[in-house]
Write an enzyme that holds these catalytic residues in place. Structure first.
Site, short mmCIF file in Angstrom:
data_model
loop_
_atom_site.label_atom_id
_atom_site.label_comp_id
_atom_site.label_asym_id
_atom_site.label_seq_id
_atom_site.Cartn_x
_atom_site.Cartn_y
_atom_site.Cartn_z
N VAL A 130 0.84 -1.20 0.00
CA VAL A 130 0.00 0.00 0.00
C VAL A 130 0.88 1.25 0.00
O VAL A 130 0.67 2.18 -0.79
CB VAL A 130 -0.95 0.00 1.21
CG1 VAL A 130 -1.71 1.33 1.28
CG2 VAL A 130 -1.94 -1.15 1.12
N ASP A 131 1.87 1.27 0.88
CA ASP A 131 2.79 2.40 0.91
C ASP A 131 3.49 2.57 -0.44
O ASP A 131 3.65 3.69 -0.95
CB ASP A 131 3.85 2.19 1.99
CG ASP A 131 3.39 2.66 3.36
OD1 ASP A 131 2.46 3.47 3.43
OD2 ASP A 131 3.97 2.20 4.36
N MET A 132 3.95 1.47 -1.01
CA MET A 132 4.72 1.57 -2.25
C MET A 132 3.86 2.05 -3.41
O MET A 132 4.28 2.91 -4.20
CB MET A 132 5.38 0.22 -2.56
CG MET A 132 6.44 -0.15 -1.54
SD MET A 132 7.27 -1.71 -1.88
CE MET A 132 8.25 -1.28 -3.32
N GLY A 155 3.17 5.73 -3.02
CA GLY A 155 4.29 6.54 -3.49
C GLY A 155 4.33 6.66 -4.99
O GLY A 155 4.59 7.74 -5.55
#
Length: 383
Positions: free
Chosen positions: A169-171, A174
């Protein structure tokens, strides 16, 4: 080689941890001058995550902070806030992931910065909708993987929900942030006016559910988990040969026929009406897959891979992570970069995945904490 696409673009990065730093790393990889603002003592949280590979660096920090300059500013100090505002005055992009209202408390919110730089692209990354009831909640990849349903589609059938191996999710947040920033940079060339870009990790998690999410909406229930197999393409997954695992990805009916006839010598499977089309194979998964698994165990992996490749069927070994990164394929791709840290130790990190004009983009190692503070602040006093 001509200059990189974002050469001359200045980015002031107030973000920490993963989604924000990954978005600015993408911009830096493409040639932007990324100035990473960090607390003078603790720096980015990820300087304390992973394996230590320098005085102020770790493997986790290295993964998301190449091609940047580090400036140590304590935003609790009014003088340092003024320095930050001076940096933004001629910047093209600001990225931040403070909790709701954090940048405003420092006088660095979107409205304030638009007054001093009306062309600024201001990207905010949060856990949840900044205009919603959960705006104050902190955003963590693991929590969002659970709340967005991603864990429910990962793992083996009959087993508990499972998080993905990396912070997906973070990646993706980004990468989505970088996409939106690039679009806004194109737009400002036409309009002369900056934009505010907002991303919520939760929204990115929902987006990542993709076709599984649409299946759930149509069925009004959770789709089953298939582990390494595909929910609708059969056979497609990880299988065991006599001496180890391999991936076989049969993408169409011709490939299935070739698998049965040319690779396995099983004309009976090729002629079985239950397996004539992908939809039929999907409906008869429970009959096909066990028989295929038994057959594959009679063959050596190398023999299978050779025959599959000759038949034009997508296939590959299942490698360990170190084995994959040490593979000649990785070396030949120039995806790994080596440099010496301050102690003279060799540190290896990854390059950007794309090539421009046939060449890898430049790669500078992630900065030590505050490495460029004097250099950057001096440029403010002596433009």
């Amino acid at each position: 080689m001509p200059g990189l696409p974002l050469q001359g673009i200045k980015v002031v990065d107030f973000s920490r941890v993963l989604a924000g730093p990954l978005s600015t790393q993408v911009l830096g990889d493409l040639g932007a001058d990324v100035i990473k603002i960090e607390h003078p003592e603790r720096g980015d949280d990820t300087r304390d995550w992973g394996i230590r590979i320098g005085e102020t660096e770790t493997t986790y920090y290295y993964a998301f902070n190449r091609n940047k300059r580090s400036v140590a500013l304590d935003l609790g100090d009014p003088e340092m806030i003024e320095a930050a505002r001076a940096l933004v005055a001629d910047a093209d992009v600001v990225v931040e992931n403070f909790k709701q209202g954090g940048m405003e408390r420092f006088g660095l919110g979107f409205e304030e910065l638009m007054k001093i730089n009306p062309r600024i692209i201001y990207c905010s990354i949060a856990g949840y909708d900044r205009a919603g009831e959960e705006a104050q909640r902190p955003g963590y990849d693991l929590v969002v993987q659970g709340e967005s349903g991603l864990m429910s589609i990962n793992g083996e059938a009959g087993r508990p929900p499972l998080k993905f191996g990396v912070a997906v999710v973070d990646m993706f947040a980004g990468m989505y942030a970088a996409q939106a920033i690039l679009a806004a940079l194109v737009d400002v060339q036409r309009t002369g006016r900056g934009r505010r870009v907002d991303l919520a990790l939760y929204d990115c998690g929902v987006t990542l559910s993709a076709y599984y999410g649409l299946d759930a909406l149509v069925m009004k229930s959770d789709p089953p988990r298939y582990g390494n197999a595909h929910p609708s393409v059969i056979p497609y997954g990880v299988f065991d040969a006599a001496d180890g695992p391999l991936v076989i990805a049969v993408g169409n009916n011709r490939q299935f026929q070739s698998l049965c006839r040319d690779v396995l010598g099983r004309t009976d499977m090729a002629d079985d009406p239950r397996f004539a089309t992908n939809i039929l194979r999907s409906e008869n998964r429970s009959a096909l897959i066990p028989e295929l698994e038994r057959e594959l165990l009679n063959h050596k992996r190398a023999d299978l891979l050779n025959k599959l490749a000759a038949a034009g069927i997508p296939c590959g070994e299942v490698l360990g992570l170190y084995e994959a990164l040490s593979h000649p394929r990785t070396e030949a791709s120039n995806m790994l970069v080596t440099h010496k840290n301050a102690k003279g130790e060799d540190i290896v990190f990854t390059a950007p995945p794309w090539r421009i004009d046939g060449e890898r983009c430049r790669v500078r190692p992630p900065p030590t904490l505050g490495e460029h503070t004097a250099e950057v602040l001096a440029s403010l006093k002596n433009p």
